[in-house]
Design a protein around this motif. Sequence first.
Motif, PDB file in Angstrom:
ATOM      1  N   ILE A  81       0.989  -1.002   0.237  1.00  0.00           N
ATOM      2  CA  ILE A  81       0.027   0.174  -0.196  1.00  0.00           C
ATOM      3  C   ILE A  81       0.828   0.910   0.148  1.00  0.00           C
ATOM      4  O   ILE A  81       2.576   1.260   0.626  1.00  0.00           O
ATOM      5  CB  ILE A  81      -1.094   0.227   1.418  1.00  0.00           C
ATOM      6  CG1 ILE A  81      -1.977  -1.612   1.491  1.00  0.00           C
ATOM      7  CG2 ILE A  81      -1.833   1.505   1.375  1.00  0.00           C
ATOM      8  CD1 ILE A  81      -2.740  -1.373   2.636  1.00  0.00           C
ATOM      9  N   ILE A  82       1.281   2.454  -1.232  1.00  0.00           N
ATOM     10  CA  ILE A  82       1.142   3.565  -1.313  1.00  0.00           C
ATOM     11  C   ILE A  82      -0.580   4.464  -0.870  1.00  0.00           C
ATOM     12  O   ILE A  82      -0.639   4.709  -1.544  1.00  0.00           O
ATOM     13  CB  ILE A  82       2.132   4.244  -1.974  1.00  0.00           C
ATOM     14  CG1 ILE A  82       2.670   3.089  -2.157  1.00  0.00           C
ATOM     15  CG2 ILE A  82       2.352   5.129  -2.040  1.00  0.00           C
ATOM     16  CD1 ILE A  82       3.978   3.245  -3.700  1.00  0.00           C
ATOM     17  N   PRO A  83      -0.515   4.949   0.312  1.00  0.00           N
ATOM     18  CA  PRO A  83      -1.633   5.631   1.185  1.00  0.00           C
ATOM     19  C   PRO A  83      -2.089   6.741   0.248  1.00  0.00           C
ATOM     20  O   PRO A  83      -0.930   8.046   0.762  1.00  0.00           O
ATOM     21  CB  PRO A  83      -1.768   5.400   2.554  1.00  0.00           C
ATOM     22  CG  PRO A  83      -0.090   5.492   2.753  1.00  0.00           C
ATOM     23  CD  PRO A  83       0.410   5.235   1.761  1.00  0.00           C
ATOM     24  N   CYS A  84      -3.252   7.341  -0.645  1.00  0.00           N
ATOM     25  CA  CYS A  84      -3.041   8.072  -0.924  1.00  0.00           C
ATOM     26  C   CYS A  84      -4.652   8.636  -0.989  1.00  0.00           C
ATOM     27  O   CYS A  84      -5.133   9.598  -2.011  1.00  0.00           O
ATOM     28  CB  CYS A  84      -2.127   8.356  -2.818  1.00  0.00           C
ATOM     29  SG  CYS A  84      -0.883   8.135  -3.071  1.00  0.00           S
ATOM     30  N   GLY A  85      -5.207   8.262  -0.228  1.00  0.00           N
ATOM     31  CA  GLY A  85      -6.358   8.457   0.155  1.00  0.00           C
ATOM     32  C   GLY A  85      -7.191   9.915   0.909  1.00  0.00           C
ATOM     33  O   GLY A  85      -6.000  10.243   1.146  1.00  0.00           O
ATOM     34  N   SER A  86      -8.285   9.580   1.478  1.00  0.00           N
ATOM     35  CA  SER A  86      -8.800  11.219   2.097  1.00  0.00           C
ATOM     36  C   SER A  86      -8.603  10.156   3.589  1.00  0.00           C
ATOM     37  O   SER A  86      -9.070  10.579   4.422  1.00  0.00           O
ATOM     38  CB  SER A  86     -10.151  11.079   1.802  1.00  0.00           C
ATOM     39  OG  SER A  86     -11.107  10.232   1.962  1.00  0.00           O
ATOM     40  N   GLY A  87      -8.655   8.520   3.772  1.00  0.00           N
ATOM     41  CA  GLY A  87      -9.085   8.373   5.238  1.00  0.00           C
ATOM     42  C   GLY A  87      -7.670   7.738   5.155  1.00  0.00           C
ATOM     43  O   GLY A  87      -7.409   7.671   6.289  1.00  0.00           O
ATOM     44  N   ASN A  88      -7.771   6.634   4.605  1.00  0.00           N
ATOM     45  CA  ASN A  88      -6.773   5.088   4.466  1.00  0.00           C
ATOM     46  C   ASN A  88      -6.835   4.654   5.864  1.00  0.00           C
ATOM     47  O   ASN A  88      -5.734   4.659   6.672  1.00  0.00           O
ATOM     48  CB  ASN A  88      -5.211   6.399   4.336  1.00  0.00           C
ATOM     49  CG  ASN A  88      -4.838   7.072   3.069  1.00  0.00           C
ATOM     50  OD1 ASN A  88      -5.307   7.011   1.978  1.00  0.00           O
ATOM     51  ND2 ASN A  88      -4.711   8.393   3.834  1.00  0.00           N
TER      52      ASN A  88
END
Length: 338
Positions: A82-89
């Motif tokens: 995972i490379i977290p790039c979301g709004s919540g992650n």
Amino acid sequence: MFIMNPISGTSNKAAIPDLIDTTLDKDLFDYEILLTERAGHACELASNAKDAGIDVVVAVGGDGTVNEVARSIVHSNTALGIIPCGSGNGLARHLMLPMNARKSIEIINRFEVHDLDYGIINGYPFFCTCGMGFDAFVSMKFAESGKRGPITYVENVLREGLKYKPETYVIEDETGTARYKAFLISCANASQYGNNAYIAPQASMSDGLLDVIIMEPFDVLEAPQISIDMFNKTLDKSSKIKTFKCKKLNIRRERKGVIHYDGDPVMTDDNVTIELKEKGIKIIVNPDADKSLRKPNAVQTGAAYLFNEINVVREDLTKHTRHIQALSKVLQRKLIHL
């Protein structure tokens, strides 16, 4: 294989391909980067990668992208990165992965893979949380708004929360059947929704159990404290929360409606089945993660206890006030009669 959702979250991903090229250990990995073009495309790309024997598929995006990739590689030898790039992650935060893209790639280089649990709700796999009631209702409103980010989420919560009506649910697990009137029911494989909002502070992805959270109806004065508890990792101490653990449960509700899986809403019928799949997915984890940080510290726990004691006293005072008001009305009627 890196599967990148170019529109997830609120951050620009233009620099990520260069970061991958300069940071990924090329002595360990050959790689390619693919961009998703539509909803469900990440599922297709990840499934193809699994069939091709790819060792790692990395989801570059938010919880929706992570879910699509993850559910396509369960029960295989292909690991999730995972490379977290979301709004919540939510999943990345539970795993204590860095929110920084370069540091996330460095975690991938270290390649520590664990076999972890996941869940299924009415056929939909989830890796963080699923549920019904108010959180599913807000997820639907959030999806309909077309905007992303915590501000939009809070706007929906504030706007819809005061008019949402709790429902009655019949819950059956391995120990028996019980009926609850609830604001929401959440089943957690991981500890949080995202943005460090901890719906199940004690949840573990390796214990072979779901954490079930039943939030009882509450009034507008109690709402701020519930929010504080959620961000302080002390929600399980709230007087409005009932929790238990199980491997499988069935929930019957009054009517068909929306549920969510990892924040994605979907309409289903009035019967909902949720079950845990043990050690069903391989995930690259952070070897340096300090799991003790998932637990509330002494100040947070003490504050939660104090606020709950205040709520108990306030509830008692409210009951006494209502009793006094009722007696007053009786006396008034008797005086009028006299």
